[in-house]
Design a protein around this motif. Structure first.
Motif, short mmCIF file in Angstrom:
data_model
loop_
_atom_site.label_atom_id
_atom_site.label_comp_id
_atom_site.label_asym_id
_atom_site.label_seq_id
_atom_site.Cartn_x
_atom_site.Cartn_y
_atom_site.Cartn_z
N THR A 35 5.06 -3.95 -8.48
CA THR A 35 4.29 -3.09 -7.88
C THR A 35 4.09 -1.66 -8.63
OG1 THR A 35 6.00 -1.94 -6.56
CG2 THR A 35 5.14 -3.98 -5.45
N ASN B 161 13.58 1.11 -8.91
CA ASN B 161 12.50 2.11 -9.10
C ASN B 161 13.10 3.18 -10.32
OD1 ASN B 161 9.72 2.79 -8.84
ND2 ASN B 161 10.83 4.83 -7.75
N ARG B 162 11.87 3.55 -11.19
CA ARG B 162 12.02 4.63 -11.99
C ARG B 162 12.95 5.92 -11.26
NH1 ARG B 162 7.40 7.44 -15.07
NH2 ARG B 162 6.77 7.85 -12.80
N SER B 163 12.19 6.15 -10.25
CA SER B 163 13.04 7.40 -9.61
C SER B 163 13.76 6.81 -8.47
CB SER B 163 11.59 8.27 -8.81
OG SER B 163 10.74 8.59 -9.69
N LYS C 288 -3.26 7.64 -0.56
CA LYS C 288 -2.93 6.72 0.80
C LYS C 288 -1.94 7.49 1.52
CE LYS C 288 -3.67 2.32 -1.41
NZ LYS C 288 -3.02 0.85 -1.87
N PHE D 44 -5.79 -8.10 -3.19
CA PHE D 44 -6.99 -7.14 -3.05
C PHE D 44 -8.11 -7.83 -2.25
CE2 PHE D 44 -11.05 -5.65 -4.56
CZ PHE D 44 -11.04 -4.18 -4.44
N GLY E 50 -2.71 -9.85 -8.40
CA GLY E 50 -2.85 -8.81 -7.58
C GLY E 50 -4.41 -9.05 -6.75
N ALA F 100 8.56 1.41 -5.96
CA ALA F 100 9.06 2.22 -4.76
C ALA F 100 8.13 3.02 -4.23
CB ALA F 100 10.35 2.90 -4.64
N GLY G 42 3.64 3.56 -2.97
CA GLY G 42 2.78 2.84 -1.90
C GLY G 42 2.62 1.72 -1.76
N ALA G 43 2.48 0.94 -2.70
CA ALA G 43 2.13 -0.59 -2.61
C ALA G 43 3.48 -1.19 -2.39
CB ALA G 43 1.68 -1.02 -3.91
N MET H 228 -1.51 -1.85 -15.68
CA MET H 228 -2.96 -1.66 -15.67
C MET H 228 -3.37 -0.61 -16.49
SD MET H 228 -3.06 0.74 -12.12
CE MET H 228 -4.83 1.28 -12.08
N VAL I 49 0.98 -7.14 -8.25
CA VAL I 49 -0.05 -6.68 -7.38
C VAL I 49 -1.17 -5.96 -8.05
CG1 VAL I 49 1.62 -5.97 -5.50
CG2 VAL I 49 0.98 -4.36 -6.98
N LYS J 66 13.71 7.34 -4.73
CA LYS J 66 12.69 6.48 -3.75
C LYS J 66 13.04 5.26 -3.61
CE LYS J 66 8.09 7.35 -4.97
NZ LYS J 66 7.11 7.39 -6.10
P1 NAP Z 1 2.12 4.87 -6.41
O1 NAP Z 1 2.22 4.99 -4.86
O2 NAP Z 1 1.66 6.05 -7.13
O3 NAP Z 1 3.28 4.16 -7.25
C1 NAP Z 1 3.41 4.00 -8.41
C2 NAP Z 1 4.65 3.16 -8.77
O4 NAP Z 1 4.67 3.05 -10.31
C3 NAP Z 1 5.96 3.91 -8.52
O5 NAP Z 1 6.98 3.01 -8.24
C4 NAP Z 1 6.40 4.54 -9.81
O6 NAP Z 1 7.45 5.16 -10.12
C5 NAP Z 1 6.03 3.49 -10.69
N1 NAP Z 1 5.47 4.00 -12.17
C6 NAP Z 1 4.46 4.57 -12.32
N2 NAP Z 1 4.48 4.91 -13.88
C7 NAP Z 1 6.03 4.62 -14.42
C8 NAP Z 1 6.25 4.35 -15.60
N3 NAP Z 1 5.82 4.83 -16.58
N4 NAP Z 1 7.48 3.85 -15.55
C9 NAP Z 1 8.13 3.35 -14.42
N5 NAP Z 1 7.53 3.39 -13.56
C10 NAP Z 1 6.39 3.67 -13.17
O7 NAP Z 1 1.11 3.77 -6.45
P2 NAP Z 1 0.87 2.49 -5.67
O8 NAP Z 1 -0.28 2.88 -4.65
O9 NAP Z 1 1.91 1.77 -5.22
O10 NAP Z 1 0.16 1.49 -6.61
C11 NAP Z 1 0.84 0.84 -7.56
C12 NAP Z 1 0.04 -0.16 -8.33
O11 NAP Z 1 -0.33 -1.28 -7.40
C13 NAP Z 1 -1.30 0.26 -8.85
O12 NAP Z 1 -1.50 -0.55 -10.02
C14 NAP Z 1 -2.48 -0.24 -7.91
O13 NAP Z 1 -3.68 -0.49 -8.49
C15 NAP Z 1 -1.69 -1.57 -7.37
N6 NAP Z 1 -2.22 -1.77 -5.89
C16 NAP Z 1 -2.69 -2.95 -5.84
C17 NAP Z 1 -3.37 -3.50 -4.58
C18 NAP Z 1 -3.94 -4.77 -4.39
O14 NAP Z 1 -4.72 -4.88 -3.56
N7 NAP Z 1 -3.88 -5.71 -5.10
C19 NAP Z 1 -2.92 -2.58 -3.31
C20 NAP Z 1 -2.48 -1.43 -3.61
C21 NAP Z 1 -1.78 -1.04 -4.81
P3 NAP Z 1 8.13 6.34 -9.56
O15 NAP Z 1 8.36 6.37 -8.22
O16 NAP Z 1 9.42 6.63 -10.39
O17 NAP Z 1 6.96 7.50 -9.94
#
Ligand code: NAP
Length: 498
Positions: A423, A385-387, A297, A478, A474, A363, A365-366, A428, A451, A390
Motif C-alpha cells: 500500500t 512501515n517506514r515510519s 483523505k 480503483f 490496484g 501504514a 491512508g490506503a 507509482m 493497491v 504509524k
Molecule cells: P499516504 O497516506 O500518503 O501513505 C503513503 C505510504 O507510502 C506510507 O505508508 C508511507 O510511509 C509510504 N511511503 C511513501 N514513500 C515511501 C518511501 N520512500 N519509502 C518507504 N515508504 C514510503 O498515501 P495513500 O493514500 O495510502 O496512498 C498510497 C498508494 O495507494 C498510492 O500509490 C495511491 O495511489 C494508492 N491507492 C490506490 C487506491 C486504489 O483504489 N487502487 C486507493 C487508495 C490509494 P511513511 O508512513 O513512512 O511516510
C-alpha cells in the motif's frame, strides 16, 4: 446554457478554416486571433466570416495582454487601422477591445456595423485573483456597467484564487453579459463550469496551444467528456479533488457511467491545495459529491460535518457527499478493496480469509482502509512501515503485529503469509522502478495485491508473479471503490466492469 468559443490560433487563414471545420459540431462561435496570423495573412482575415459562417470575434491582442501584436514592432496606430479595415469589410459578431485601452474609433466603428463589444482584462500576475475579492467584484461591476460584454481572464495560482473567482462571480450574478476565466490548472474548473458562474461562453483551444497552456480544454473534451452544453443551473455536479489531479482516471470512469446510464450530471477534476477552500467553491457552484484523493483523505474527514463508521474507523474519507446537514464523509476504499480482493481470489465469501495471515506493507491512508477491513474479516495482520510509529498505531487499532520496513522485520514473516498487500506509493511515478520490500521473497504467499494502479505492473507485483503468487493490481480496487462512490452520488449501481 453557456456556449463554447474556439480560439483560432493558426498562423494562416487556411489553418483557421481547418480548425473551425474540425471542431464545428462542438462549438457555437470562434475567436480569430489576428495577432497570431503571419503579417502577410492579416488583411486576409476579412475572408473568414464568409468562409466559416459561424459567429466570430475579431481580436488583435497586444503583447502586454498575452498576444503577439507589437512583438515585431507593430504600432498601436497600425492596430487601429487594421481593426477599422476589418470591421468595415466583413461581418464580425463581436470585437474584443482591452478594458484599459479606449480605442474610441474602433468602438464607434463596431457599433456602426452592429458588432458587439467585448471589454477584456487579462492578468498574468496572480494579483487579481489572489487579491481581495471586493477589488475583483468592483472591477467586474465597473466594466459590466458600461453595457458591453465583460471578459476577465486571470491567472489562478491556487485553490484560494479559484474560490475568489467563484465568490466574485456570485456577488455579481446580476450581470448577465460576462465571461470569467481562471487561467492555469487550478483554474480549469472555471472553464468547464462557466455556466455556474454566469459566463456567456468558455474559451476552448486546439491541441497545439493546449500544450503550452495548462488548464485549457479542447471543444471535443468539453462536449464529449463533460457534456458542457447540457450543464444548466440544476445539473448535478460531482468532482475529484486532489493534488496532482491531471493523471486521474476518475472523470473518464464516472462520466462514462453517467452517460451510459443516461443519468443527468457531470464529473470534473479540481486540483486542490486547500480542501477547505475548495469545499467553499463547491458550495457556491452546487457540487454535491466529491471523490477525495491524495493528499486530502485525512483532512477530508476532519472537515466533514458527519462521517460514516468506516470513515471514522479508518481515519480517512475518500468520498464527501453534500447533505442537508453539510458534507458527509464516507470511505469506499475499504469495501472496494475487499470486493476486488474476493473477485481476484475467485470467491464470494470472506471465510477463505478467516484466521489466515496477511502482511500489509505501509501504514498510510490506503493501508488503514485495508488493515481495518482485513481485521474485520478475521485475518491475522503484520504491518510494516517506514515510519514505525504509524505502523504501531495502526497495529494497535487492528490487534496486529508491526515492524519497520526493512530486513529486521524478516523473522515476523517467517511463518506462512497467505496474502501480502502493498500500500505504499513506491511503484507509482516518480518511484515506478522501486520495490518497497526487495529483501522479502514472496514464494509460498498465495495472493499478492498491490493497491497502486497505473499503466504497467509494479516491480513488486512482477516479482510476485515470477515467484508463483497469484497477483491482483490496484486497478480492480480503483474501479470497485469508484462504483461504490457512484452509487453514493446518484443512488444507481453502475455496471461492472467499466
Ligand atoms: P499516504 O497516506 O500518503 O501513505 C503513503 C505510504 O507510502 C506510507 O505508508 C508511507 O510511509 C509510504 N511511503 C511513501 N514513500 C515511501 C518511501 N520512500 N519509502 C518507504 N515508504 C514510503 O498515501 P495513500 O493514500 O495510502 O496512498 C498510497 C498508494 O495507494 C498510492 O500509490 C495511491 O495511489 C494508492 N491507492 C490506490 C487506491 C486504489 O483504489 N487502487 C486507493 C487508495 C490509494 P511513511 O508512513 O513512512 O511516510
Amino acid at each position: 446554457m453557456s456556449a463554447i468559443c474556439l480560439i483560432l490560433n493558426s498562423p494562416d487563414i487556411e489553418g483557421a478554416i481547418l480548425q473551425v471545420e474540425e471542431n464545428r459540431q462542438y462549438i457555437n462561435l470562434a475567436e480569430l486571433r489576428v495577432d497570431l496570423l503571419k503579417p502577410s495573412e492579416r488583411t486576409r482575415a476579412a475572408e473568414l466570416p464568409e468562409k466559416v459562417q459561424i459567429p466570430l470575434i475579431l481580436t488583435i491582442r497586444l503583447a502586454e495582454d498575452g498576444g503577439r501584436w507589437g512583438i515585431n514592432g507593430e504600432s498601436e496606430a497600425e492596430r487601429i487601422n487594421l481593426f477599422l479595415a476589418l470591421l468595415n469589410s466583413a461581418p464580425w459578431s463581436f470585437v474584443d477591445i482591452e478594458g484599459n485601452h479606449p480605442l474610441t474609433e474602433v468602438r464607434r466603428a463596431a457599433e456602426a456595423v452592429g458588432a458587439k463589444i467585448i471589454r477584456s482584462v487579462h492578468d498574468f500576475s496572480d494579483n487579481l485573483l489572489s487579491g481581495p475579492v471586493p477589488v475583483l467584484t468592483d472591477l467586474i461591476s465597473r466594466l459590466g456597467a458600461e453595457g458591453n460584454i465583460l471578459k476577465i481572464a486571470a491567472n489562478c495560482a491556487d485553490s484560494a484564487a479559484l474560490l475568489n473567482l467563484a465568490r466574485a462571480a456570485a456577488a455579481t450574478k446580476f450581470l448577465d453579459k460576462k465571461i470569467l476565466i481562471a487561467m492555469g490548472e487550478y483554474g480549469s474548473p472555471s472553464r468547464i463550469l462557466s455556466q455556474r458562474h454566469g459566463s456567456l461562453w468558455t474559451y476552448a483551444t486546439s491541441l497545439r496551444e493546449m500544450k503550452s497552456q495548462p488548464g485549457q480544454l479542447q471543444p471535443k473534451t468539453l462536449e464529449k467528456l463533460y457534456r458542457f452544453r447540457k450543464i444548466d443551473k440544476s445539473t448535478p455536479l460531482f468532482a475529484v479533488v486532489g493534488n496532482p489531479i491531471a493523471h486521474s482516471k476518475s472523470p473518464v470512469i464516472h462520466n462514462r457511467w453517467l452517460q451510459d446510464l443516461d443519468v443527468e450530471g457531470t464529473y470534473i477534476p479540481i486540483r486542490t491545495d486547500n480542501l477547505a477552500g475548495t469545499l467553499e467553491t463547491c458550495d457556491i457552484w452546487d457540487i454535491s459529491g466529491l471523490s477525495v484523493t491524495i493528499p486530502h483523505k485525512e483532512v477530508a474527514l476532519t472537515l466533514a460535518d458527519s462521517a460514516s463508521n468506516l470513515a471514522q474507523k479508518t481515519g480517512s474519507a475518500n468520498t464527501l457527499i453534500k447533505t442537508s446537514g453539510g458534507w458527509r464523509a464516507e470511505n469506499t476504499d475499504a469495501e472496494g478493496f475487499l470486493q476486488s480482493l474476493k473477485e481476484g481470489m475467485g470467491t464470494s465469501s470472506e471465510e477463505t480469509l478467516f484466521g489466515r495471515k496477511a502482511l500489509i506493507i505501509g501504514a498510510g491512508g490506503a493501508a488503514r482502509a485495508v488493515a481495518h477491513v482485513l481485521c474485520n474479516v478475521g485475518m491475522k495482520l503484520t504491518i510494516l512501515n517506514r515510519s514505525i510509529d504509524k505502523a504501531r498505531t495502526l497495529a494497535e487499532e487492528c490487534k496486529a503485529e508491526w515492524g519497520p520496513l526493512d530486513k529486521k522485520a524478516l523473522p515476523k514473516l517467517a511463518s506462512g503469509i497467505f496474502l501480502a498487500v502493498q500500500t505504499t506509493s513506491l511503484g507509482m511515478p516518480p518511484n515506478e522502478r522501486i520495490d518497497p520490500i526487495p529483501w522479502w521473497n514472496p514464494v509460498g504467499c498465495s495472493f499478492v495485491y498491490d493497491v497502486i494502479y497505473g499503466s504497467s505492473e509494479t516491480p513488486f507485483l512482477r516479482r510476485a508473479q515470477v515467484a508463483g503468487c497469484q497477483t491482483i493490481s490496484g486497478l480492480a480496487m480503483f474501479k470497485a471503490q469508484a462504483r461504490l462512490q457512484f452509487q453514493l452520488f446518484t443512488g444507481i449501481v453502475p455496471p461492472s466492469p467499466v
